[in-house]
Enzyme design. Structure first.
Site, PDB file in Angstrom:
ATOM      1  N   SER A   1       0.829  -1.199   0.000  1.00  0.00           N
ATOM      2  CA  SER A   1       0.000   0.000   0.000  1.00  0.00           C
ATOM      3  C   SER A   1       0.866   1.252   0.000  1.00  0.00           C
ATOM      4  O   SER A   1       1.633   1.466  -0.930  1.00  0.00           O
ATOM      5  CB  SER A   1      -0.943  -0.054   1.217  1.00  0.00           C
ATOM      6  OG  SER A   1      -2.088   0.707   1.007  1.00  0.00           O
TER       7      SER A   1
ATOM      8  N   ASP B   1      -0.714  -4.715  -3.566  1.00  0.00           N
ATOM      9  CA  ASP B   1      -2.075  -4.188  -3.567  1.00  0.00           C
ATOM     10  C   ASP B   1      -2.182  -2.671  -3.500  1.00  0.00           C
ATOM     11  O   ASP B   1      -2.898  -2.121  -2.662  1.00  0.00           O
ATOM     12  CB  ASP B   1      -2.894  -4.817  -2.442  1.00  0.00           C
ATOM     13  CG  ASP B   1      -4.383  -4.884  -2.813  1.00  0.00           C
ATOM     14  OD1 ASP B   1      -4.673  -5.263  -3.962  1.00  0.00           O
ATOM     15  OD2 ASP B   1      -5.239  -4.553  -1.979  1.00  0.00           O
TER      16      ASP B   1
ATOM     17  N   HIS C   1      -6.982  -6.547   1.683  1.00  0.00           N
ATOM     18  CA  HIS C   1      -5.956  -5.590   1.281  1.00  0.00           C
ATOM     19  C   HIS C   1      -4.565  -5.971   1.798  1.00  0.00           C
ATOM     20  O   HIS C   1      -3.580  -5.814   1.105  1.00  0.00           O
ATOM     21  CB  HIS C   1      -6.371  -4.209   1.798  1.00  0.00           C
ATOM     22  CG  HIS C   1      -5.422  -3.106   1.467  1.00  0.00           C
ATOM     23  ND1 HIS C   1      -4.913  -2.899   0.204  1.00  0.00           N
ATOM     24  CD2 HIS C   1      -4.887  -2.120   2.238  1.00  0.00           C
ATOM     25  CE1 HIS C   1      -4.128  -1.838   0.210  1.00  0.00           C
ATOM     26  NE2 HIS C   1      -4.091  -1.360   1.435  1.00  0.00           N
TER      27      HIS C   1
END
Length: 358
Positions: free
Chosen positions: A151, A176, A303
């Site tokens: 992220s 992700d 996530h």
């Protein structure tokens, strides 16, 4: 970027997870049973990493906390998402260290790291921090390094790689985060941050919420990583988030703007791990079709791929190292390849992101 120890990711309007996220804080607390306290009790990192140490940056008051594992092979240098900590990679590190070394740092304003300005989460500052830690740890003769970023950490990894100053950089793995999806989510970030549970009477309650109303799906990983994302509020006599992400809004756009083209331009082998094919934007779709990077869609995860399915994540990292013959001096690391790698066209289950793109 992700909220809290887990930035809840953008829930879809009618999804069950969205309902859970909005309704959970309104549910009255029930007395914790002994079994639930045990189920969500914190775990010690020592069963997963080998050591922890503080890296002091010369000429400053900045001290970055790092966790390390393994004694040979290339260095898998891990950067966590916003609101997480280096312990986000603990479960995966316990597997990766069998073939390679692992270093996971607490970024500025996170975990046990301490700096003169913990709320300066600009991409420039965060990138400089990573380069300074690498320089301090390895000097002018660094081993082969594979940057891994989840992220917000994925953005930092890309920016650090794009500077082309890590002379031994041998690979880049982004977890992700995609520019198009992340930029589109920015307008929702403050709402998501404010809707999460803010205060916890015990660490066990915070761990429980992280898997019931937050973005984590693996209880063992939550027991390891969540405590390091909290701090005790003496005034309110409870735990709250170590990192005030809601105060860093001015930096969010800088994390992701131009990220796709920068990722494609990095002159090293690249792997993009996604929780769903819906994440790809136009630039990455074209780049993937042209074979400019490897992409794997990891099914049955949220996530935080490295936390939810750590064994699969570790296998993907080691396969990447093996395929690209990355080693301390170009020595191949032999790993059994698994057949779980999917291209954008593969049949995959659409996965709801349960954490914001931090």
């Amino acid at each position: 970027m992700e909220v809290s120890s887990n930035l809840p990711s953008l829930p879809e309007e009618n999804s069950q997870e969205s309902k859970d996220l909005s309704s959970f804080p309104a549910v009255p607390d029930r007395p914790a049973t002994q079994s639930s306290l045990q189920k969500y009790s914190p775990l010690d990192w020592k069963g997963y990493f080998d050591q922890e140490e503080d890296v002091t940056i010369a000429g400053s008051n900045d001290v970055f906390h790092v966790y390390t594992a393994g004694s040979q092979g290339p260095v898998v240098f891990c950067l966590h998402g916003g609101g997480y900590s280096g312990l986000s990679f603990a479960l995966a590190a316990s597997k990766i260290k069998e073939k390679a070394r692992v270093v996971a740092m607490d970024l500025r304003g996170h975990g046990k790291s301490s700096t003169d300005n913990d709320v300066d989460l600009s991409i420039e500052t965060l990138c400089d921090d990573v380069l300074a830690v690498l320089k301090t740890m390895y000097g002018d003769s660094p081993p082969a390094i594979v940057l891994v970023g989840h992220s917000m950490g994925g953005s930092i990894a890309v920016h650090a790689a794009a500077k082309k100053v890590i002379q031994s950089l041998a690979g880049l793995i982004v977890v992700d985060v995609v520019e198009g999806t992340a930029m589109a989510s920015l307008i929702h970030m403050q709402k998501i941050l404010s809707s999460r549970m803010q205060y916890f009477h015990t660490i066990e309650k915070a761990i429980e919420w992280s898997v019931k109303g937050g973005s984590l799906r693996n209880v063992e990983s939550a027991r390891l990583s969540v405590p390091s994302t909290l701090s005790y509020n003496d005034l309110k006599k409870c735990y709250t988030y170590r990192t005030p992400l809601e105060e860093t809004e001015r930096y969010w756009k800088g994390w992701y703007e131009g990220l796709s083209e920068m990722f494609l331009s990095c002159p090293v082998p690249k792997l993009l791990l996604l929780a769903g094919t819906d994440r790809l934007d136009r630039s990455l779709t074209i780049g993937q079709m042209q074979g400019k990077f490897q992409m794997v869609v990891v099914r049955h995860t949220g996530h935080a791929i490295q936390e939810d399915v750590p064994d699969e994540f570790a296998s993907l990292v080691l396969n990447f190292i093996s395929r690209n013959r990355i080693g301390p001096h170009g020595v191949e690391v032999f790993v059994n390849h698994r057949s779980n790698e999917n291209s954008a066209g593969s049949s995959t289950r659409q996965v709801l992101v349960t954490g914001i793109y931090v």
